[in-house]
Design a protein around this motif. Structure first.
Motif, PDB file in Angstrom:
ATOM      1  N   LYS A  15     -11.985 -10.927   7.785  1.00 52.59           N
ATOM      2  CA  LYS A  15     -11.631 -12.339   7.700  1.00 52.59           C
ATOM      3  C   LYS A  15     -10.387 -12.611   6.865  1.00 52.59           C
ATOM      4  O   LYS A  15      -9.781 -13.671   6.977  1.00 52.59           O
ATOM      5  N   THR A  16     -10.031 -11.682   5.993  1.00 52.18           N
ATOM      6  CA  THR A  16      -8.884 -11.901   5.108  1.00 52.18           C
ATOM      7  C   THR A  16      -7.935 -10.716   5.154  1.00 52.18           C
ATOM      8  O   THR A  16      -8.311  -9.604   5.560  1.00 52.18           O
ATOM      9  N   ALA A  17      -6.704 -10.951   4.707  1.00 53.26           N
ATOM     10  CA  ALA A  17      -5.718  -9.875   4.637  1.00 53.26           C
ATOM     11  C   ALA A  17      -6.200  -8.770   3.701  1.00 53.26           C
ATOM     12  O   ALA A  17      -6.059  -7.575   4.000  1.00 53.26           O
ATOM     13  N   LYS A  18      -6.782  -9.146   2.572  1.00 56.25           N
ATOM     14  CA  LYS A  18      -7.262  -8.160   1.602  1.00 56.25           C
ATOM     15  C   LYS A  18      -8.335  -7.264   2.211  1.00 56.25           C
ATOM     16  O   LYS A  18      -8.291  -6.030   2.059  1.00 56.25           O
ATOM     17  N   ASP A  19      -9.310  -7.860   2.891  1.00 58.33           N
ATOM     18  CA  ASP A  19     -10.386  -7.062   3.487  1.00 58.33           C
ATOM     19  C   ASP A  19      -9.844  -6.091   4.531  1.00 58.33           C
ATOM     20  O   ASP A  19     -10.270  -4.935   4.609  1.00 58.33           O
ATOM     21  N   TYR A  20      -8.903  -6.571   5.348  1.00 54.93           N
ATOM     22  CA  TYR A  20      -8.332  -5.710   6.382  1.00 54.93           C
ATOM     23  C   TYR A  20      -7.591  -4.532   5.755  1.00 54.93           C
ATOM     24  O   TYR A  20      -7.764  -3.377   6.169  1.00 54.93           O
ATOM     25  N   LEU A  21      -6.777  -4.802   4.754  1.00 58.36           N
ATOM     26  CA  LEU A  21      -5.979  -3.739   4.139  1.00 58.36           C
ATOM     27  C   LEU A  21      -6.852  -2.778   3.335  1.00 58.36           C
ATOM     28  O   LEU A  21      -6.589  -1.569   3.312  1.00 58.36           O
ATOM     29  N   ASP A  22      -7.894  -3.288   2.688  1.00 60.23           N
ATOM     30  CA  ASP A  22      -8.843  -2.393   2.006  1.00 60.23           C
ATOM     31  C   ASP A  22      -9.403  -1.366   2.993  1.00 60.23           C
ATOM     32  O   ASP A  22      -9.520  -0.172   2.683  1.00 60.23           O
ATOM     33  N   ALA A  23      -9.759  -1.852   4.182  1.00 57.09           N
ATOM     34  CA  ALA A  23     -10.330  -0.959   5.201  1.00 57.09           C
ATOM     35  C   ALA A  23      -9.284   0.018   5.732  1.00 57.09           C
ATOM     36  O   ALA A  23      -9.588   1.193   5.984  1.00 57.09           O
ATOM     37  N   CYS A  45      -4.919  -9.560  -3.618  1.00 58.96           N
ATOM     38  CA  CYS A  45      -3.915 -10.118  -2.705  1.00 58.96           C
ATOM     39  C   CYS A  45      -3.768 -11.613  -3.001  1.00 58.96           C
ATOM     40  O   CYS A  45      -4.183 -12.460  -2.208  1.00 58.96           O
ATOM     41  N   PRO A  46      -3.199 -11.948  -4.169  1.00 57.02           N
ATOM     42  CA  PRO A  46      -3.101 -13.354  -4.569  1.00 57.02           C
ATOM     43  C   PRO A  46      -2.281 -14.180  -3.593  1.00 57.02           C
ATOM     44  O   PRO A  46      -1.183 -13.791  -3.203  1.00 57.02           O
ATOM     45  N   GLN A  47      -2.862 -15.300  -3.172  1.00 58.29           N
ATOM     46  CA  GLN A  47      -2.220 -16.264  -2.277  1.00 58.29           C
ATOM     47  C   GLN A  47      -1.796 -15.644  -0.945  1.00 58.29           C
ATOM     48  O   GLN A  47      -0.944 -16.184  -0.249  1.00 58.29           O
ATOM     49  N   ASN A  48      -2.386 -14.497  -0.594  1.00 54.97           N
ATOM     50  CA  ASN A  48      -2.067 -13.819   0.675  1.00 54.97           C
ATOM     51  C   ASN A  48      -0.571 -13.556   0.836  1.00 54.97           C
ATOM     52  O   ASN A  48      -0.027 -13.637   1.940  1.00 54.97           O
ATOM     53  N   PHE A  67      -2.865   6.334  -7.150  1.00 46.58           N
ATOM     54  CA  PHE A  67      -1.528   5.745  -7.106  1.00 46.58           C
ATOM     55  C   PHE A  67      -1.618   4.316  -6.574  1.00 46.58           C
ATOM     56  O   PHE A  67      -2.668   3.882  -6.085  1.00 46.58           O
ATOM     57  N   ALA A  68      -0.515   3.595  -6.663  1.00 49.72           N
ATOM     58  CA  ALA A  68      -0.508   2.192  -6.238  1.00 49.72           C
ATOM     59  C   ALA A  68       0.067   2.038  -4.839  1.00 49.72           C
ATOM     60  O   ALA A  68       1.073   2.654  -4.492  1.00 49.72           O
ATOM     61  N   ILE A  69      -0.596   1.204  -4.054  1.00 47.93           N
ATOM     62  CA  ILE A  69      -0.093   0.781  -2.750  1.00 47.93           C
ATOM     63  C   ILE A  69       0.317  -0.684  -2.868  1.00 47.93           C
ATOM     64  O   ILE A  69      -0.388  -1.488  -3.482  1.00 47.93           O
ATOM     65  N   VAL A  70       1.461  -1.014  -2.296  1.00 49.73           N
ATOM     66  CA  VAL A  70       1.960  -2.389  -2.313  1.00 49.73           C
ATOM     67  C   VAL A  70       2.295  -2.791  -0.885  1.00 49.73           C
ATOM     68  O   VAL A  70       2.957  -2.037  -0.167  1.00 49.73           O
ATOM     69  N   CYS A  71       1.826  -3.957  -0.469  1.00 50.93           N
ATOM     70  CA  CYS A  71       2.141  -4.463   0.870  1.00 50.93           C
ATOM     71  C   CYS A  71       2.687  -5.879   0.774  1.00 50.93           C
ATOM     72  O   CYS A  71       2.079  -6.737   0.127  1.00 50.93           O
ATOM     73  N   LYS A  72       3.803  -6.113   1.436  1.00 44.99           N
ATOM     74  CA  LYS A  72       4.224  -7.489   1.661  1.00 44.99           C
ATOM     75  C   LYS A  72       3.311  -8.057   2.743  1.00 44.99           C
ATOM     76  O   LYS A  72       3.011  -7.366   3.716  1.00 44.99           O
ATOM     77  N   VAL A  73       2.874  -9.286   2.569  1.00 44.79           N
ATOM     78  CA  VAL A  73       1.898  -9.860   3.495  1.00 44.79           C
ATOM     79  C   VAL A  73       2.412 -11.168   4.086  1.00 44.79           C
ATOM     80  O   VAL A  73       2.996 -11.998   3.384  1.00 44.79           O
ATOM     81  N   MET A  74       2.196 -11.327   5.385  1.00 41.49           N
ATOM     82  CA  MET A  74       2.431 -12.593   6.072  1.00 41.49           C
ATOM     83  C   MET A  74       1.074 -13.073   6.579  1.00 41.49           C
ATOM     84  O   MET A  74       0.391 -12.355   7.302  1.00 41.49           O
TER      85      MET A  74
END
Length: 202
Positions: A15-23, A45-48, A67-74
């Motif tokens: 349902k959310t960008a965070k949930d999708y990217l976690d998976a 994922c603050p403010q998507n 390590f850290a993963i960073v994603c730009k999100v739309m």
């Protein structure tokens, strides 16, 4: 990697960008008799807008480096084009521009000797320190760099107007009010205010 966009109906039930990217970043695959993968330990994922995650390398079920993963999100659920969600992923080793990673994620990362990752972590820590500074209503602040506003005003000194968590700023001379974006992430100092004491005559 470039941008990957999709309809929200193609997000595998997430349902959310965070949930999708976690998976997406939690997986395991077998190759040459060894099971390798990643496990997301914590994410935000603050403010998507930007996704941050601490991901642990897993080999045969044993946790290795984190390590850290960073994603730009739309994220635009009302998009008429059907591109409701998109992301561009990278890891800290490329030194992402986005450097507002939460403290609880930074604290999970294991030591690294990668130059760009070290620089990125330092920038994130510096931003956290800036955002934790205390400021009160009536404080007089000076910005490291003057700002130009839409009315043409150029200034670097302002009086703080604080109402709850909301901050606005007043020019000391004109008394005009201004908004300063990302104020807590900017370089500024609080100027000492000279207090005039009342003289009492006997």
């Amino acid at each position: 990697m470039g941008w990957l966009t999709m309809s929200r109906f193609h997000m595998g039930g997430h349902k959310t960008a965070k949930d999708y990217l976690d998976a997406q970043f939690t997986y395991s695959r077998e190759a040459d008799g060894t099971i390798k993968g990643l496990k997301v330990l914590a994410s935000s994922c603050p403010q998507n807008r930007t996704y941050y995650a601490a991901a642990q390398v897993m080999i045969d079920g044993v946790g290795k480096e984190v390590f850290a993963i960073v994603c730009k999100v739309m994220w635009n659920p009302k998009s008429k084009s059907g591109e409701h969600f998109g992301y561009k992923d990278m890891d800290e080793s490329v030194g992402p521009y986005e450097d507002s990673c939460p403290r609880h994620i930074l604290d999970l990362l294991t030591p690294t000797d990668r130059e760009h990752a070290l620089d990125w972590r330092a920038r994130c820590r510096a931003n956290l320190a800036r955002r934790s500074r205390k400021i009160e209503d009536g404080d007089r602040i000076k910005l490291a760099q003057a700002l130009t506003f839409s009315d043409g005003h150029v200034g670097d000194e302002f009086i703080v107007v604080k109402r709850g968590r909301r901050l606005s700023f007043r020019d000391p001379a004109t008394r005009c009010g201004y908004a300063i974006s990302r104020f807590m992430e900017r370089d500024w100092t609080i100027l000492p205010v000279t207090k005039v004491h009342k003289t009492i005559f006997a």
